[in-house]
Design a protein around this motif. Structure first.
Motif, mmCIF file in Angstrom:
data_model
loop_
_atom_site.group_PDB
_atom_site.id
_atom_site.type_symbol
_atom_site.label_atom_id
_atom_site.label_comp_id
_atom_site.label_asym_id
_atom_site.label_seq_id
_atom_site.Cartn_x
_atom_site.Cartn_y
_atom_site.Cartn_z
ATOM 1 N N LYS A 272 115.263 4.970 -0.617
ATOM 2 C CA LYS A 272 116.393 3.905 -0.742
ATOM 3 C C LYS A 272 116.912 3.002 0.562
ATOM 4 O O LYS A 272 117.010 1.994 0.155
ATOM 5 N N GLY A 274 115.048 3.426 3.725
ATOM 6 C CA GLY A 274 114.109 3.002 4.671
ATOM 7 C C GLY A 274 113.727 4.362 5.627
ATOM 8 O O GLY A 274 114.263 5.410 5.390
ATOM 9 N N ARG A 405 125.469 -5.221 -5.830
ATOM 10 C CA ARG A 405 124.469 -4.772 -6.516
ATOM 11 C C ARG A 405 124.484 -5.533 -7.898
ATOM 12 O O ARG A 405 123.474 -6.207 -8.459
ATOM 13 N N THR A 408 123.530 -9.206 -7.392
ATOM 14 C CA THR A 408 121.859 -9.449 -6.802
ATOM 15 C C THR A 408 121.116 -8.833 -7.724
ATOM 16 O O THR A 408 119.862 -9.301 -7.677
ATOM 17 N N ASP A 411 116.591 -4.842 -7.056
ATOM 18 C CA ASP A 411 115.456 -5.124 -6.347
ATOM 19 C C ASP A 411 116.122 -5.632 -5.118
ATOM 20 O O ASP A 411 115.798 -5.241 -3.871
ATOM 21 N N ALA A 412 116.807 -6.725 -5.130
ATOM 22 C CA ALA A 412 117.597 -7.357 -4.168
ATOM 23 C C ALA A 412 118.469 -6.563 -3.439
ATOM 24 O O ALA A 412 118.622 -6.751 -2.286
ATOM 25 N N ARG A 415 116.653 -4.027 -1.330
ATOM 26 C CA ARG A 415 116.138 -4.911 0.104
ATOM 27 C C ARG A 415 117.276 -5.132 0.997
ATOM 28 O O ARG A 415 116.816 -4.902 2.166
ATOM 29 N N ILE A 416 118.531 -5.489 0.589
ATOM 30 C CA ILE A 416 119.481 -5.558 1.704
ATOM 31 C C ILE A 416 119.745 -4.193 2.148
ATOM 32 O O ILE A 416 120.252 -4.293 3.530
ATOM 33 N N ARG A 418 118.126 -1.531 2.812
ATOM 34 C CA ARG A 418 116.996 -1.315 3.725
ATOM 35 C C ARG A 418 116.945 -2.138 4.833
ATOM 36 O O ARG A 418 116.869 -1.895 6.107
ATOM 37 N N GLY A 419 117.211 -3.661 4.496
ATOM 38 C CA GLY A 419 117.031 -4.627 5.701
ATOM 39 C C GLY A 419 117.985 -4.457 6.653
ATOM 40 O O GLY A 419 117.840 -4.884 7.810
ATOM 41 N N SER A 441 120.476 -13.080 2.750
ATOM 42 C CA SER A 441 119.450 -12.187 1.821
ATOM 43 C C SER A 441 119.367 -12.758 0.607
ATOM 44 O O SER A 441 118.438 -12.569 -0.182
#
Length: 464
Positions: A272, A274, A405, A408, A411-412, A415-416, A418-419, A441
């Protein structure tokens, strides 16, 4: 009553200060006593950045007496004639800066140090403080206890938000993170557990010393020491990560199931959020009542009594959100607690419970039944210091994340998630930085309604 290491007439003090400034060629000013945190203005200090703490402690539970030597390596961020450290209670025996005796005085939690020579901007300097006494338990504005908490067979140190100053001097604000080496000497037969990795254990003269190393930056409120009799278990995750758990013997049976799931929880969390950010993991379990709350002390959360699985999920999620990426000020605490609470929602969703969407709707429809102050204030703006751990910070914080969530898509959103921790790994971040990161993002989405209504808005927003 605060008194410097040696009494000097005021005129002599002025002359000594003047001569010191002339000799060094630097005319510095004192570093600030506090970093003006919106909720804890006296916390932390200005003028320097700590890079490493080396703490050498000795504790005897029978007398509750602690002796310590703190060697604090820091870099001056301004020309300084003096600087402050945070220290509550305890008696200071001596202070040295770069090997020279320094003048010092006490005023409340402030230990003001006047080095022999002024410090230049960019200069690395080392301060050694020797101290002793009976460390205090601090009562927070919300009534909870922190600082040095006595237990049936020892003690446990908890620091959120400002309790670390009860057992070591430092720059006690989350914005100044540092690495740590902590050595603790205790009577033989007791354990001393702290953050990071146990690098040395020695026996001498009826006492045992334990040395712990934390090689990644850690905020002072996340540092801990637990002294007592523990059932210690050492193991590794399937990926080879060391797991060190220390459990009060009265809690061992009740803790076994939840703690055994630590490798599983970490593997799920990595998918979830990283890669796990630290070199080891584990837990400290004290008796129920020894503390008022669980705390995500870095790499080794502390639990007051046997935890259930969801509480372990929550505290381990903090290793990403709170420990690796730490709030810049205490106003930003929702970034830690909101993500950790949302991790509980996600765990349920992935393990046969209700979905995060169902949880969100239940909170919106009747969350105040269980959390009476759910809509009392927006998560990004707690009313005052007494409310930084209240329900809106945790549960409305999680609702903000779910709104992102919803906006977005899955998936997005992940990504947010983790990023965000990758971009701010081992650092600090604010709410403004988070909202800017989300907008960057997902540039095709409009988040203004989420920020205005859910993050900063008063009361319950209109039905989503």
């Amino acid at each position: 009553m605060s008194r410097s290491a040696r009494l000097v007439p005021p005129a002599a003090l002025l002359l000594a200060f003047t001569l010191t400034g002339c000799a060094s060629g630097v005319y510095g000013t004192p570093g600030g006593a506090g970093v003006h945190d919106p909720y804890f203005p006296k916390a932390g200090n200005g003028g320097y950045d700590v890079t490493h703490y080396d703490l050498d402690l000795s504790y005897t539970p029978d007398t509750h007496h602690l002796t310590g030597e703190a060697v604090i390596t820091a870099r001056a961020t301004q020309d300084m004639s003096a600087f402050d450290l945070d220290l509550e209670g305890l008696d200071v025996e001596s202070v040295r800066v770069d090997g020279d005796d320094a003048r010092w005085n006490r005023a409340g939690q402030e230990l003001t140090v006047r080095p022999k020579r002024d410090l230049d901007t960019g200069q690395t300097f080392r301060t050694t403080v020797r101290y002793a006494g009976v460390p205090r338990t601090i009562t927070d504005t919300d009534g909870s206890r922190e600082g040095w908490l006595r237990t049936a067979d020892g003690a446990v140190a908890l620091g959120q938000p400002v309790g670390s100053m009860a057992w070591f001097p430092g720059n006690n604000h989350p914005s100044d993170k540092a690495t740590y080496d902590i050595t603790v000497s205790v009577p033989k037969g007791l354990e001393a557990v702290s953050n990071g990795e146990l690098t040395r254990r020695t026996d001498s003269g009826g006492r045992t010393s334990f040395t712990w190393h934390t090689g990644r930056p850690m905020a002072s409120y996340l540092a801990t020491v637990a002294v007592g009799r523990f059932d210690v278990t050492r193991s590794r995750t399937p990926d080879g990560l060391p797991v060190y758990t220390a459990v009060d013997p009265t809690q061992s049976s009740a803790s076994r199931t939840a703690l055994a799931r630590i490798p599983e929880i970490l593997a799920w969390s990595e998918k979830k959020f990283g890669p796990y950010p630290f070199a080891s993991t584990g837990a400290i379990v004290e008796r129920g009542g020894d503390a008022d709350y669980a705390l995500e002390t870095q790499s080794r959360p502390v639990f007051p009594g046997a935890p259930d699985t969801l509480l372990v999920v929550h505290e381990l999620a903090h290793e990403w959100y709170g420990d690796s990426v730490t709030p810049r000020t205490w106003r930003d605490i929702w970034l830690s607690e909101g993500f950790a609470t949302y991790a509980e929602w996600l765990w349920r969703e992935d393990h046969g419970g209700r979905s995060a969407e169902q949880t969100f709707q239940a909170y919106y429809d009747h969350g105040e039944r269980n959390y009476g102050d759910l809509w009392a204030f927006p998560p990004a703006e707690p009313t005052d210091a007494a409310h930084i751990s209240d329900d809106p910070v945790y549960h409305r914080g999680a609702m903000v994340l779910h709104k992102i969530r919803q906006k977005t898509g899955d998936d997005a959103f992940f990504r947010i998630a983790r990023g965000w921790v990758a971009e701010h790994r081992y650092g600090n971040a604010s709410t403004a930085e988070f909202t800017a990161y989300v907008e960057k993002s997902a540039p095709d989405k409009d988040f203004r309604g989420i920020w205005d209504d859910w993050l900063y808005g008063d009361g319950r927003p209109d039905r989503p």
